[in-house]
Design a protein around this motif. Structure first.
Motif, PDB file in Angstrom:
ATOM      1  N   VAL A  71      -5.606  -5.580  -2.650  1.00 45.66           N
ATOM      2  CA  VAL A  71      -4.329  -6.293  -2.616  1.00 45.66           C
ATOM      3  C   VAL A  71      -3.324  -5.550  -1.743  1.00 45.66           C
ATOM      4  N   ALA A  72      -3.157  -4.274  -2.009  1.00 44.30           N
ATOM      5  CA  ALA A  72      -2.189  -3.473  -1.262  1.00 44.30           C
ATOM      6  C   ALA A  72      -2.579  -2.012  -1.371  1.00 44.30           C
ATOM      7  N   ALA A  73      -2.232  -1.245  -0.335  1.00 46.70           N
ATOM      8  CA  ALA A  73      -2.554   0.175  -0.322  1.00 46.70           C
ATOM      9  C   ALA A  73      -1.404   0.945   0.297  1.00 46.70           C
ATOM     10  N   ILE A  74      -1.310   2.209  -0.088  1.00 46.39           N
ATOM     11  CA  ILE A  74      -0.247   3.064   0.448  1.00 46.39           C
ATOM     12  C   ILE A  74      -0.834   4.433   0.756  1.00 46.39           C
ATOM     13  N   ASP A  75      -0.525   4.906   1.983  1.00 51.60           N
ATOM     14  CA  ASP A  75      -0.983   6.207   2.445  1.00 51.60           C
ATOM     15  C   ASP A  75      -0.240   7.329   1.756  1.00 51.60           C
ATOM     16  N   THR A 134       2.053   1.487   4.408  1.00 53.16           N
ATOM     17  CA  THR A 134       1.493   0.477   3.511  1.00 53.16           C
ATOM     18  C   THR A 134       0.670  -0.556   4.272  1.00 53.16           C
ATOM     19  N   SER A 135      -0.221  -1.199   3.561  1.00 55.16           N
ATOM     20  CA  SER A 135      -0.978  -2.312   4.111  1.00 55.16           C
ATOM     21  C   SER A 135      -1.207  -3.324   2.995  1.00 55.16           C
ATOM     22  N   TYR A 136      -1.371  -4.596   3.391  1.00 52.70           N
ATOM     23  CA  TYR A 136      -1.471  -5.683   2.425  1.00 52.70           C
ATOM     24  C   TYR A 136      -2.555  -6.670   2.827  1.00 52.70           C
ATOM     25  N   ALA A 137      -3.123  -7.286   1.821  1.00 58.27           N
ATOM     26  CA  ALA A 137      -4.007  -8.411   2.074  1.00 58.27           C
ATOM     27  C   ALA A 137      -3.170  -9.568   2.601  1.00 58.27           C
ATOM     28  N   ASP A 138      -3.746 -10.379   3.476  1.00 63.45           N
ATOM     29  CA  ASP A 138      -3.007 -11.505   4.051  1.00 63.45           C
ATOM     30  C   ASP A 138      -2.492 -12.449   2.966  1.00 63.45           C
ATOM     31  N   SER A 139      -3.255 -12.573   1.898  1.00 65.49           N
ATOM     32  CA  SER A 139      -2.893 -13.520   0.843  1.00 65.49           C
ATOM     33  C   SER A 139      -1.632 -13.134   0.077  1.00 65.49           C
ATOM     34  N   VAL A 140      -1.205 -11.889   0.192  1.00 62.73           N
ATOM     35  CA  VAL A 140      -0.032 -11.442  -0.569  1.00 62.73           C
ATOM     36  C   VAL A 140       1.104 -10.948   0.322  1.00 62.73           C
TER      37      VAL A 140
END
Length: 124
Positions: free
Chosen positions: A48-52, A57-63
């Motif tokens: 869903v989402a990630a943080i270094d 940060t990075s996110y799935a397109d759906s969210v």
């Protein structure tokens, strides 16, 4: 030992908001990458989402545009703010930690520690 404890799940109507929390212990939180994953019944787990470790940060397109991942290093806590929730967001949400690379990714195999999950149910 390492522990990841999620909270904040529950039932909400479509269009509503929820904030998930994940309290971490037993490892160096600030130098680890963290992420939220989810799994709905009958579906594969998805990132869903990630943080270094540096806060990227990075996110799935759906969210994208609806969810925000953040962390409080002083409290060893990871958050997921979820807005404009949709029924398709219904799933068990898991917090995960990568204590090895510190690089955020949506690949669940990169994460070596997982929480027990918290259920989010969005009704239409």
């Amino acid at each position: 030992q390492v522990q990841l404890v999620e909270s904040g799940g529950g039932s909400v109507q479509a269009g509503g908001s929820q904030r998930l929390s994940c309290v971490a212990s037993g490892f160096t939180f600030r130098s680890s990458s963290m992420a939220w994953f989810r799994q709905a019944p009958g579906k594969e787990r998805e990132g869903v989402a990630a943080i270094d470790s540096d806060g990227s940060t990075s996110y799935a397109d759906s969210v994208k545009g609806r969810f925000t991942i953040s962390q409080d290093n002083a409290k060893n806590t990871l958050y997921l703010q979820m807005n404009s929730l949709k029924p398709e967001d219904t799933a068990m949400y898991y917090c995960a930690a990568d204590t090895v690379t510190g690089i955020a990714t949506m690949d669940g195999y990169e994460y070596n520690y997982w929480g027990q999950g918290t259920q989010v149910t969005v009704s239409s």
